[in-house]
Design a protein around this motif. Structure first.
Motif, mmCIF file in Angstrom:
data_model
loop_
_atom_site.group_PDB
_atom_site.id
_atom_site.type_symbol
_atom_site.label_atom_id
_atom_site.label_comp_id
_atom_site.label_asym_id
_atom_site.label_seq_id
_atom_site.Cartn_x
_atom_site.Cartn_y
_atom_site.Cartn_z
ATOM 1 N N THR A 8 0.815 -1.206 0.000
ATOM 2 C CA THR A 8 0.000 0.000 0.000
ATOM 3 C C THR A 8 0.852 1.260 0.000
ATOM 4 N N GLY A 9 2.098 1.181 0.437
ATOM 5 C CA GLY A 9 2.951 2.360 0.505
ATOM 6 C C GLY A 9 3.951 2.472 -0.624
ATOM 7 N N ARG A 10 3.946 1.524 -1.553
ATOM 8 C CA ARG A 10 4.978 1.491 -2.569
ATOM 9 C C ARG A 10 4.879 2.623 -3.580
ATOM 10 N N ASP A 43 11.615 3.398 -9.149
ATOM 11 C CA ASP A 43 10.364 3.662 -9.882
ATOM 12 C C ASP A 43 9.792 2.372 -10.454
ATOM 13 N N VAL A 44 10.645 1.552 -11.050
ATOM 14 C CA VAL A 44 10.195 0.276 -11.624
ATOM 15 C C VAL A 44 9.661 -0.624 -10.512
ATOM 16 N N TYR A 45 10.384 -0.681 -9.401
ATOM 17 C CA TYR A 45 9.951 -1.505 -8.267
ATOM 18 C C TYR A 45 8.561 -1.086 -7.774
ATOM 19 N N GLN A 46 8.332 0.209 -7.687
ATOM 20 C CA GLN A 46 7.050 0.707 -7.197
ATOM 21 C C GLN A 46 5.891 0.294 -8.091
ATOM 22 N N THR A 47 6.126 0.195 -9.374
ATOM 23 C CA THR A 47 5.043 -0.099 -10.307
ATOM 24 C C THR A 47 4.959 -1.573 -10.688
ATOM 25 N N CYS A 48 5.919 -2.353 -10.268
ATOM 26 C CA CYS A 48 5.943 -3.753 -10.679
ATOM 27 C C CYS A 48 4.942 -4.576 -9.886
#
Length: 103
Positions: A8-10, A43-48
């Motif tokens: 939820t916080g990513r 950024d990629v991690y947050q959207t993956c």
């Protein structure tokens, strides 16, 4: 927690700002020319699409799973970010050990 595994916080912008400050505060871990690469990986991690931490999974196991993810070409998807997270996990354990020694 900058390296939060809570799904939820990513995507929180405050989390991104905290990550940027953290990355810049440890030039001995993330060399200044690579700061943007680490932030790009963040950024990629947050959207993956990723499962969160399993109920019986340690934080270390979760991050190990993240860092084993591969990009389309077969390269490590989060190679730059892994060094930072691993360092922060070591700092976390060192802090706990020092607290326990003081007891």
């Amino acid at each position: 927690a900058v390296v939060s595994t809570q799904s939820t916080g990513r995507t929180d912008k405050n989390l991104y700002t905290a990550m940027k400050q953290l990355v810049k505060s440890v030039p001995q871990v993330v060399h200044p020319p690579t700061v943007n690469k680490v932030l790009d990986e963040w950024d990629v991690y947050q959207t993956c699409e990723m499962e969160g931490v399993h109920s019986n999974e340690s934080v270390e196991d979760y991050w190990d799973r993240v860092f084993k993810m591969k990009a389309l070409g077969g390269s490590c998807m989060f190679g730059m970010m892994s060094k930072l997270v691993q360092t922060m996990l070591c700092v976390q354990y060192r802090g706990r050990a020092e607290q326990q020694q003081n007891i």
